[in-house]
Enzyme design. Structure first.
Site, mmCIF file in Angstrom:
data_model
loop_
_atom_site.group_PDB
_atom_site.id
_atom_site.type_symbol
_atom_site.label_atom_id
_atom_site.label_comp_id
_atom_site.label_asym_id
_atom_site.label_seq_id
_atom_site.Cartn_x
_atom_site.Cartn_y
_atom_site.Cartn_z
ATOM 1 N N GLN A 41 54.928 63.957 68.708
ATOM 2 C CA GLN A 41 55.606 62.550 68.188
ATOM 3 C C GLN A 41 56.519 62.252 69.574
ATOM 4 O O GLN A 41 56.542 61.170 70.092
ATOM 5 C CB GLN A 41 55.918 62.544 67.079
ATOM 6 C CG GLN A 41 56.620 61.023 66.827
ATOM 7 C CD GLN A 41 55.464 60.128 66.920
ATOM 8 O OE1 GLN A 41 54.411 60.007 66.117
ATOM 9 N NE2 GLN A 41 55.869 59.002 68.002
ATOM 10 N N HIS B 69 57.926 68.163 64.893
ATOM 11 C CA HIS B 69 56.684 67.315 65.245
ATOM 12 C C HIS B 69 56.952 66.927 66.691
ATOM 13 O O HIS B 69 57.090 65.734 67.027
ATOM 14 C CB HIS B 69 56.725 66.034 64.241
ATOM 15 C CG HIS B 69 55.364 65.299 64.414
ATOM 16 N ND1 HIS B 69 54.290 65.677 65.199
ATOM 17 C CD2 HIS B 69 54.958 63.994 63.923
ATOM 18 C CE1 HIS B 69 53.531 64.648 65.041
ATOM 19 N NE2 HIS B 69 53.808 63.807 64.260
ATOM 20 N N CYS C 116 57.796 56.468 64.104
ATOM 21 C CA CYS C 116 56.555 56.908 64.263
ATOM 22 C C CYS C 116 55.272 56.617 63.582
ATOM 23 O O CYS C 116 54.220 56.818 63.828
ATOM 24 C CB CYS C 116 56.739 58.571 64.201
ATOM 25 S SG CYS C 116 56.955 59.052 62.419
ATOM 26 N N ARG D 83 47.573 70.694 62.276
ATOM 27 C CA ARG D 83 48.755 70.031 61.621
ATOM 28 C C ARG D 83 48.543 70.562 60.244
ATOM 29 O O ARG D 83 47.717 70.396 59.469
ATOM 30 C CB ARG D 83 48.019 68.493 61.471
ATOM 31 C CG ARG D 83 48.942 67.606 60.845
ATOM 32 C CD ARG D 83 48.524 66.067 60.784
ATOM 33 N NE ARG D 83 49.224 65.302 60.244
ATOM 34 C CZ ARG D 83 50.172 64.440 60.548
ATOM 35 N NH1 ARG D 83 50.570 64.215 61.924
ATOM 36 N NH2 ARG D 83 50.579 63.348 59.642
ATOM 37 N N ASP E 243 62.316 56.958 60.383
ATOM 38 C CA ASP E 243 61.232 57.112 59.826
ATOM 39 C C ASP E 243 61.181 56.831 58.250
ATOM 40 O O ASP E 243 62.062 56.468 57.736
ATOM 41 C CB ASP E 243 60.918 58.946 60.086
ATOM 42 C CG ASP E 243 59.375 59.280 59.870
ATOM 43 O OD1 ASP E 243 58.624 58.341 59.372
ATOM 44 O OD2 ASP E 243 59.312 60.516 59.878
ATOM 45 N N ARG F 2 50.768 58.208 72.059
ATOM 46 C CA ARG F 2 50.387 59.441 71.257
ATOM 47 C C ARG F 2 49.406 59.849 72.234
ATOM 48 O O ARG F 2 49.132 61.238 72.458
ATOM 49 C CB ARG F 2 50.182 59.423 69.835
ATOM 50 C CG ARG F 2 51.376 59.165 68.914
ATOM 51 C CD ARG F 2 52.186 60.510 68.807
ATOM 52 N NE ARG F 2 51.386 61.730 68.367
ATOM 53 C CZ ARG F 2 51.092 61.822 66.847
ATOM 54 N NH1 ARG F 2 51.732 61.142 66.068
ATOM 55 N NH2 ARG F 2 50.604 62.830 66.513
#
Length: 308
Positions: free
Chosen positions: A137, A134, A266, A107, A225, A294
């Site tokens: 996700q 991402h 998310c 990450r 988001d 997830r």
């Protein structure tokens, strides 16, 4: 080498197989204590390196728990632990880590870091997030939608807000899973044109609509988001709020979508900024199912990368 770097670099059949396996693994765990191991132990004897240049809650916990449930072990490394790309090149770090571990999840900030890690590693590499995309996700989001509403193919998905890294992976997924995607947000925060063009080439609708109420007409799913990154300066925060306030997901916006439309985020959410409490805690919201998924989606991704 089977990496998982982006949605659009993974074969659609493989993506579908991962979603299906994630669902099966989740169903097999129904009723078990959360910390208990899976019946299958496909990662027994395996070591997974989890590298975090960017801090994380969901990514760290879900990957760590997922590895342990499948019988493996984790080594969690922060950017300060490794000084990635500073004291040692990323290429050399990849070569060295590959001698110790079976799988690397990273990450990070720059996409170039991820790509260099994957180029020189001799074990699979998973994109846990970059500034550009991402994908983990979005795999959880697809799993969540299909749990609640059935196949996502042919549906209309609307992203409201900033065309950020999560939005980019959602647009990539539109082409791979066959759903239409509409972005609504201010022009200065549009997603990269290449993402939209690639989706269109695949045969789905990929559109920009500035009016958020028009954008969500006929929407099966509305996604947003945070407006503000954890690293943004105060001046940037004020500017972002002014730019994005018209794109808040509130009751009025959700009422303009289909009656059974779902809402996703998310997390972490800044309540009463990008989304109101009424929507976040309302009947359309599946954000906590999405967060749980997830774990299941990433377990399937790890098994795909390791061929187990």
């Amino acid at each position: 080498m089977t990496h998982f770097l982006d949605i659009n670099s993974t074969d659609p059949a493989a993506l579908r197989a991962m979603i299906d396996q994630a669902r099966r693994m989740k169903e097999a765990r129904a009723g078990r204590p959360k910390g208990s191991p899976d019946d299958e132990q496909p990662l027994a004897g395996r070591m997974v390196a989890l590298i975090f240049e960017k801090p994380s809650t969901r990514t760290r916990v879900s990957f760590d728990v997922g590895v342990r449930q499948m019988g493996g072990q984790t080594m969690v490394l922060s950017g300060s632990d490794m000084q990635l790309g500073h004291g040692e090149t990323i290429a050399d770090t990849a070569r060295v880590l590959s001698r110790y571990v079976d799988l690397i999840m990273i990450r990070t900030f720059e996409e170039a870091t991820l790509l260099e890690m994957a180029e020189f590693a001799t074990v699979p590499v998973i994109n846990g997030l970059t500034n550009r995309t991402h994908p983990c996700q979005i795999m959880a989001d697809i799993l969540t939608y299909e749990e609640h509403r059935g196949p996502i193919a042919g549906r209309k998905v609307v992203w409201s807000g900033d065309g950020n890294n999560v939005c980019a992976s959602l647009i990539q997924a539109a082409g791979r899973f066959g759903f239409d995607i509409t972005f609504t947000g201010p022009p200065m925060l549009d997603p990269e044109p290449g993402f939209l063009n690639e989706a269109r080439i695949s045969g789905v609708k990929a559109e920009i609509e500035r009016d958020p109420l028009r954008a969500v007409e006929g929407a099966d799913l509305v996604v947003t988001d945070t407006w503000i990154s954890m690293h943004d300066a105060q001046s940037a925060r004020e500017r972002r709020h002014n730019q994005l306030r018209p794109y808040q997901v509130n009751e009025r916006l959700m009422a303009a979508a289909k009656p059974d439309a779902l809402f996703m985020h998310c997390l972490p959410a800044h309540r009463e900024e990008e989304v109101t409490n009424a929507v976040m805690d309302g009947p359309a919201s599946v954000v906590f199912d999405e967060a749980e998924n997830r774990l299941h989606a990433q377990k399937a991704i790890m098994r795909h990368c390791l061929g187990v």
